[in-house]
Design an enzyme around this catalytic site. Structure first.
Site, mmCIF file in Angstrom:
data_model
loop_
_atom_site.group_PDB
_atom_site.id
_atom_site.type_symbol
_atom_site.label_atom_id
_atom_site.label_comp_id
_atom_site.label_asym_id
_atom_site.label_seq_id
_atom_site.Cartn_x
_atom_site.Cartn_y
_atom_site.Cartn_z
ATOM 1 N N ASP A 32 0.823 -1.210 0.000
ATOM 2 C CA ASP A 32 0.000 0.000 0.000
ATOM 3 C C ASP A 32 0.859 1.263 0.000
ATOM 4 O O ASP A 32 0.508 2.267 -0.629
ATOM 5 C CB ASP A 32 -0.925 0.009 1.216
ATOM 6 C CG ASP A 32 -2.090 -0.965 1.069
ATOM 7 O OD1 ASP A 32 -2.177 -1.631 0.017
ATOM 8 O OD2 ASP A 32 -2.897 -1.072 2.003
ATOM 9 N N GLY A 33 1.986 1.229 0.713
ATOM 10 C CA GLY A 33 2.867 2.393 0.742
ATOM 11 C C GLY A 33 3.428 2.724 -0.626
ATOM 12 O O GLY A 33 3.587 3.903 -0.977
ATOM 13 N N ASP A 50 -4.913 15.190 20.374
ATOM 14 C CA ASP A 50 -3.562 15.209 19.812
ATOM 15 C C ASP A 50 -3.589 15.573 18.334
ATOM 16 O O ASP A 50 -2.585 16.004 17.777
ATOM 17 C CB ASP A 50 -2.904 13.834 19.961
ATOM 18 C CG ASP A 50 -2.469 13.558 21.400
ATOM 19 O OD1 ASP A 50 -2.672 14.427 22.263
ATOM 20 O OD2 ASP A 50 -1.923 12.465 21.648
ATOM 21 N N THR A 92 -9.244 2.038 6.721
ATOM 22 C CA THR A 92 -8.523 0.903 7.301
ATOM 23 C C THR A 92 -7.061 1.241 7.595
ATOM 24 O O THR A 92 -6.270 0.344 7.888
ATOM 25 C CB THR A 92 -8.587 -0.316 6.359
ATOM 26 O OG1 THR A 92 -8.212 0.080 5.039
ATOM 27 C CG2 THR A 92 -9.988 -0.899 6.329
#
Length: 289
Positions: A68-69, A170, A181
């Site tokens: 995916d990266g 944060d 996902t």
């Protein structure tokens, strides 16, 4: 498919071997092959190297070998939305890259035979005005994140110009359905069917339990104003791929982009099967007979 462009995550195990075999397989079919310079050098492919933008501009098909990266990296190349992408997962977890390594040649054969479907995925367009400098628009396939790594920050949020929530957290994740996902899920966001026309707002470690994840309509415009007087607040587009500094009173606008990524999908399994196998969704809930 006269010209095929390669994007390869050479850090993945077996990626050089898989890429070399696929390269030879395609070359024997008389296909023109293009590989980015750095990857071509690492793979020992002479005469194939060129600029990443040129790979996209000249290719009829993009073959991504990685995870995916790798796809998220490629998604930030201008005009990549014009080229269909066959993304092959060489890692252990992949939601966007659902073609497995052992399905590679069957998938390529189907593509060359015209037997495939395109799965368009929504992207987000984000602009930042920090009153000192207005950044050019960026595009995200998964998410846009505003966060500080050590301090709570205050974020006034508007949907279509109407006040929504002031988050004390944060940070805030603004995600596509495809990105549900990813980081959003890790922060307690819902799993969303990837073709749903939606934008997710998921707070990161909120100060109050009343600040819950929210799903907005995909045609909404999300506006966020950073109120806290802190430095080191960042806007991240698809993780570290694009990072912008956010100063107090910065205005961040996020909306659905007018372009989509064209993924060639595996015909072997559905998105629901991906969730069951990757996340073990519903595991242990079946009654024993």
């Amino acid at each position: 498919m006269k010209t095929v462009g390669f994007f390869v995550n050479t850090a993945k195990p077996y990626a050089p071997q898989v890429a070399a075999k696929a390269y030879d397989w395609l070359r024997k079919r008389g296909t023109n092959l293009l590989v980015p310079d750095a990857e071509a050098a690492l793979l020992g492919l002479t005469g194939a190297g060129c600029d990443r933008h040129e790979v996209v501009a000249q290719s009829d098909l993009l073959l991504l070998l990685g995870g995916d990266g790798t796809l998220l990296d490629a998604a930030h190349i201008p005009e990549i939305e014009k080229v269909p992408i066959l993304a092959v997962n060489l890692g252990s977890l992949g939601f966007l890259t659902d073609v497995s390594r052992d399905q590679l040649y069957a998938a390529l054969t189907n593509v060359f035979n015209g037997d495939y479907t395109i799965d368009p995925r929504m992207m987000l367009e984000v602009s930042v005005d920090n009153h000192e400098q207005e950044f050019s628009d960026s595009f995200a396939l998964n998410d846009v994140v505003i966060r500080h790594y050590t301090q709570l920050i205050e974020l006034d949020t508007y949907i279509d110009g109407k006040p929504f929530i002031t988050y004390n957290a944060d940070g805030l994740i603004i995600a596509t359905s495809s990105g549900s996902t990813a980081y959003s899920l890790a922060c307690g966001g819902p799993i969303v069917e990837p073709h749903l026309n939606a934008i997710l707002l998921t707070p990161i470690a909120p100060h109050s339990l009343t600040m819950r994840p929210f799903i907005a309509h995909g045609d909404s415009e999300i506006t966020v104003i950073m109120q806290s007087d802190y430095s080191s607040v960042n806007l991240l587009v698809d993780g570290p791929r694009e990072t912008h500094a956010v100063v107090p009173n910065s205005l961040i606008r996020v909306r659905k982009a007018n372009k989509t990524i064209q993924l060639i999908r595996s015909q072997h399994h559905s998105n629901y099967e991906v969730l069951q196998t990757k996340l073990m969704l519903g595991e242990g809930t079946k009654r024993k007979m």
